[in-house]
Motif scaffolding. Structure first.
Motif, mmCIF file in Angstrom:
data_model
loop_
_atom_site.group_PDB
_atom_site.id
_atom_site.type_symbol
_atom_site.label_atom_id
_atom_site.label_comp_id
_atom_site.label_asym_id
_atom_site.label_seq_id
_atom_site.Cartn_x
_atom_site.Cartn_y
_atom_site.Cartn_z
ATOM 1 N N GLU A 40 20.550 -41.608 11.234
ATOM 2 C CA GLU A 40 19.864 -41.249 12.475
ATOM 3 C C GLU A 40 18.615 -40.384 12.320
ATOM 4 O O GLU A 40 17.746 -40.399 13.183
ATOM 5 C CB GLU A 40 20.840 -40.639 13.483
ATOM 6 N N VAL A 76 15.326 -40.590 14.658
ATOM 7 C CA VAL A 76 14.739 -39.421 15.332
ATOM 8 C C VAL A 76 13.233 -39.381 15.042
ATOM 9 O O VAL A 76 12.416 -39.160 15.932
ATOM 10 C CB VAL A 76 15.425 -38.116 14.853
ATOM 11 N N GLU A 113 10.201 -39.918 17.870
ATOM 12 C CA GLU A 113 9.160 -38.915 18.066
ATOM 13 C C GLU A 113 7.768 -39.551 17.918
ATOM 14 O O GLU A 113 6.871 -39.315 18.720
ATOM 15 C CB GLU A 113 9.379 -37.797 17.019
ATOM 16 N N TYR A 148 17.626 -43.179 21.894
ATOM 17 C CA TYR A 148 16.348 -43.557 21.278
ATOM 18 C C TYR A 148 15.609 -44.536 22.192
ATOM 19 O O TYR A 148 15.385 -45.706 21.849
ATOM 20 C CB TYR A 148 16.600 -44.133 19.873
#
Ligand SMILES: N[C@@H](CCC(=O)N[C@@H](CS)C(=O)NCC(=O)O)C(=O)O
Length: 202
Positions: free
Chosen positions: A129, A133, A137, A177
């Motif tokens: 993960e 992440v 972003e 997400y």
């Protein structure tokens, strides 16, 4: 004589090579191979036995998906996937390298969790993960991984996120997400992707 691409339809490395070849418009013949019975001619020119492999009439061989992408885009890069800027290029290549060397092995554990019963599928997913992440972003502002447009990075990485999604689509689609889900969905619906996934005769 045209170069010959040895490919496997669902392989994310082969998909990224086919995407670059398609967008560039360079003309190659494609041979779908069975990974269980790789053609002798492919193994003769590339004994390591992975796809994709691009074989030229003069005997030259490209046996890394990224090399094939670069080769095609150097011929013609109509969507500007490559960049002249050294910093952008370095960012692109570092992110792809993280995908290939850090994320992909973890994705394989998640995908084949039943073969590695020492941990649960959810545990293996959690190990991947950090990469999601990072992508989330990066996608937040422009919907692209970098440089405000689709680049080599988006096109080289999304076939692996597709594989990640396919392990448990319900989990992925309901995950936090949101930008990654949207980004993947757009790319999967693109005519470019659909065209490189079409089966012969379709
Ligand atoms: N570093 C290679 C990796 C290619 C690769 O691992 N392809 C897989 C299929 S997705 C493969 O051919 N594996 C050999 C096998 O399963 O026998 C590249 O970028 O082209």
């Amino acid at each position: 004589m045209k170069p010959l691409l040895y490919s496997f339809r669902r392989c994310p490395f082969a998909i990224r090579a086919r995407l670059a070849i398609k967008v560039s418009g360079v003309d190659v013949d494609t041979q779908e191979v069975s990974l269980r019975a790789k053609p002798k001619e492919m193994l003769e020119c590339s004994p390591k036995g992975t796809v994709p492999v691009l074989k030229f009439a003069d005997g030259q061989v490209l046996e890394q998906s990224l090399d094939i992408m670069h080769w095609a885009l150097k011929h013609n890069d109509p969507e500007h996937w490559l960049d002249d800027d050294r910093m952008i290029t370095a960012d692109m290549l570092t992110l792809i390298q993280r995908n290939d060397e850090w994320f992909k092995p973890k994705l394989d554990l998640y995908k084949y969790a039943v073969r590695y019963p020492q941990h649960s599928e959810a545990y293996y997913r959690e190990q991947t993960e950090l990469f999601l992440v990072d992508l989330e972003e990066r996608l937040k502002n422009t919907g692209h991984l970098l440089a405000g447009r689709h680049t080599l990075a988006d096109m080289a990485i999304f076939p692996f996120i597709r594989q990640f999604c396919n392990v448990d689509p319900d989990w992925f689609c309901a995950s936090r997400y949101r930008n990654v889900v949207r980004w993947l969905d757009d790319l999967l619906q693109s005519e470019l992707f659909l065209s490189v996934m079409r089966k012969e005769g379709e």
